[in-house]
Motif scaffolding. Structure first.
Motif, PDB file in Angstrom:
ATOM      1  N   ARG A  65       7.778   0.518   8.720  1.00 37.05           N
ATOM      2  CA  ARG A  65       8.100   2.016   8.192  1.00 37.05           C
ATOM      3  C   ARG A  65       8.630   2.020   6.944  1.00 37.05           C
ATOM      4  NH1 ARG A  65      12.510   4.893   8.292  1.00 37.05           N
ATOM      5  NH2 ARG A  65      14.105   3.343   8.938  1.00 37.05           N
ATOM      6  N   LEU A  66       9.569   1.186   6.476  1.00 41.48           N
ATOM      7  CA  LEU A  66       9.882   0.983   5.022  1.00 41.48           C
ATOM      8  C   LEU A  66       8.950   0.813   4.143  1.00 41.48           C
ATOM      9  CD1 LEU A  66      13.175  -1.045   5.492  1.00 41.48           C
ATOM     10  CD2 LEU A  66      13.173   1.267   5.290  1.00 41.48           C
ATOM     11  N   GLU A  67       7.895   0.039   4.282  1.00 47.99           N
ATOM     12  CA  GLU A  67       6.843  -0.157   3.671  1.00 47.99           C
ATOM     13  C   GLU A  67       6.084   0.820   3.577  1.00 47.99           C
ATOM     14  OE1 GLU A  67       4.639  -3.494   5.429  1.00 47.99           O
ATOM     15  OE2 GLU A  67       5.904  -4.921   4.630  1.00 47.99           O
ATOM     16  N   ALA A  68       5.728   1.766   4.613  1.00 51.16           N
ATOM     17  CA  ALA A  68       4.903   2.963   4.455  1.00 51.16           C
ATOM     18  C   ALA A  68       5.768   3.949   3.467  1.00 51.16           C
ATOM     19  CB  ALA A  68       4.767   3.420   5.732  1.00 51.16           C
ATOM     20  N   ALA A  69       7.036   3.990   3.608  1.00 55.24           N
ATOM     21  CA  ALA A  69       7.810   4.826   2.757  1.00 55.24           C
ATOM     22  C   ALA A  69       7.903   4.546   1.219  1.00 55.24           C
ATOM     23  CB  ALA A  69       9.180   4.990   3.323  1.00 55.24           C
ATOM     24  N   ALA A  70       7.771   3.350   0.993  1.00 54.90           N
ATOM     25  CA  ALA A  70       7.938   2.546  -0.176  1.00 54.90           C
ATOM     26  C   ALA A  70       6.628   2.906  -0.789  1.00 54.90           C
ATOM     27  CB  ALA A  70       8.248   1.418  -0.497  1.00 54.90           C
ATOM     28  N   HIS A  71       5.533   2.803  -0.197  1.00 52.26           N
ATOM     29  CA  HIS A  71       4.089   2.784  -0.649  1.00 52.26           C
ATOM     30  C   HIS A  71       3.488   4.296  -0.981  1.00 52.26           C
ATOM     31  CE1 HIS A  71       3.373  -1.549   0.909  1.00 52.26           C
ATOM     32  NE2 HIS A  71       4.272  -1.641  -0.299  1.00 52.26           N
ATOM     33  N   ALA A  72       4.399   5.263  -0.511  1.00 49.68           N
ATOM     34  CA  ALA A  72       3.726   6.645  -0.438  1.00 49.68           C
ATOM     35  C   ALA A  72       3.952   7.012  -1.830  1.00 49.68           C
ATOM     36  CB  ALA A  72       4.596   7.382   0.418  1.00 49.68           C
ATOM     37  N   VAL A  73       4.739   6.521  -2.751  1.00 43.04           N
ATOM     38  CA  VAL A  73       4.677   6.985  -4.242  1.00 43.04           C
ATOM     39  C   VAL A  73       3.643   6.125  -5.052  1.00 43.04           C
ATOM     40  CG1 VAL A  73       7.253   7.527  -3.866  1.00 43.04           C
ATOM     41  CG2 VAL A  73       6.489   5.283  -4.798  1.00 43.04           C
ATOM     42  N   PRO A  74       3.398   6.711  -6.239  1.00 44.04           N
ATOM     43  CA  PRO A  74       2.323   6.002  -7.055  1.00 44.04           C
ATOM     44  C   PRO A  74       3.040   4.760  -7.698  1.00 44.04           C
ATOM     45  CG  PRO A  74       2.837   8.556  -7.706  1.00 44.04           C
ATOM     46  CD  PRO A  74       3.749   8.024  -6.892  1.00 44.04           C
ATOM     47  N   PHE A  75       2.051   3.926  -7.778  1.00 46.79           N
ATOM     48  CA  PHE A  75       2.350   2.518  -8.318  1.00 46.79           C
ATOM     49  C   PHE A  75       3.622   1.829  -7.753  1.00 46.79           C
ATOM     50  CE2 PHE A  75       0.456   5.277 -11.767  1.00 46.79           C
ATOM     51  CZ  PHE A  75      -0.690   4.493 -11.989  1.00 46.79           C
TER      52      PHE A  75
END
Length: 335
Positions: A46-56
């Protein structure tokens, strides 16, 4: 904890001054564990998905090219770690051919800052109420206990600005020891390499930026910062280990998401967490990114440059990489 990125900005310059000028003892060896790895797999995802939702969101070393202009950007971790060597190797060649290394604060700015802090105690110490007057008796007792574990006398901290004390409590004691022994973060290592290669080092902002930032934080927010740091102080080594591990995995954005989760788990209301996260992001990253962008682009017109700034400055829709992309640069991840 939600304003933890502040220590990433201030630690490399201010902490050596505090420990040398005030003759404070250094901390113990690191004994922390990775808090992210200890989470259930579903929570990690869940934290990875939230983090990876932004560019770069992922990566530490990038190139930005437009025409004959080349910018190499390295997202730095300001505390000492032997794993910096691999990143230095990835940036070294670009640095040798660079016309300049652009950093948040260069040697001249650091020297001016240290001189100012030595000459003017009011930069670190409050002229108004002391912490025992600003905090409740119970909060002050908790703060004294946390300070003792970090080797800072309570009588000294009592007169310091709350944000300085919060930063001290947020630092892993082991990192303070490494810095006191001469350990360097990636920015300092790259500056040392630039000096060896006779590459000009230029600061992206004035030497007194840290105090401008401090002065823009209200007393109420500074005290909230301190209260959060006191709660998180027992986990300082764990957070230090966790932040470093995520950074060297090329996942600096997860640090941001984990800070949010840690604040809520520590008892802060989600609404207050979001408010402080927004304050932290706007003050420490977004505004500075927009101030730095024209400086970086102007420098690139005079030859290849290397930019070494805190890793969280690179990602997001207000991060340097996205802003450069919007200005026509092609972004390539190098690490």
């Amino acid at each position: 904890m939600t304003l933890r990125p502040l220590r990433q900005l201030l630690a490399p310059v201010l902490m050596p001054v505090l420990w040398v000028a005030l003759a404070l003892p250094v901390g113990a060896q690191c004994s922390g564990s990775d808090l992210f790895d200890a989470l259930p797999k579903a929570e990690q995802a869940r934290l990875e998905a939230a983090a990876h939702a932004v560019p770069f969101a992922q990566g530490l070393v990038f190139s930005a090219t437009k025409g004959d202009q080349t910018i190499t950007l390295a997202g730095t971790y300001h505390l000492p770690d032997p794993r910096h060597d691999a990143l230095v190797a990835q940036v070294q060649e670009a640095l040798k051919h660079a016309s300049a290394l652009l950093v948040e604060a260069g040697p001249d700015e650091e020297a001016r800052l240290q001189k100012a802090m030595m000459a003017d105690p009011t930069l670190m110490f409050s002229k108004g109420k002391t912490l025992p007057e600003l905090l409740s008796p119970a909060e002050w007792e908790l703060t004294k206990t946390a300070l003792a574990a970090h080797g800072m006398p309570a009588f000294l901290a009592a007169k310091m600005r709350p944000a300085f004390v919060a930063m001290t409590l947020s630092l892993p004691p082991c990192a303070v020891k490494d810095m006191g022994a001469g350990g360097k973060g990636l920015d300092k290592v790259l500056m040392q390499a630039a000096q060896t290669d006779k590459v000009a080092i230029r600061a992206l902002e004035p030497w007194d930026t840290v105090f401008t930032l401090f002065n823009s934080i209200s007393e109420a927010d500074s005290l909230e910062m301190l209260r959060a740091a006191v709660v998180g102080a027992p986990l300082a080594d764990d957070m230090g280990v966790t932040m470093a591990d995520l950074y060297f995995r090329g996942e600096p954005r997860i640090i941001w998401e984990l800070a949010r989760e840690q604040a809520i788990a520590g008892g802060m209301a989600p609404v207050e967490v979001e408010r402080q996260m927004k304050l932290s992001e706007d003050l420490l990253m977004v505004a500075r990114n927009h101030n730095w962008l024209p400086e970086i682009e102007a420098a690139a017109t005079k030859g290849p440059v290397v930019v070494a700034v805190g890793a969280l400055h690179l990602s997001g829709d207000q991060g340097l990489l996205y802003l450069l992309q919007q200005d026509g640069y092609t972004i390539t991840r190098l690490d």
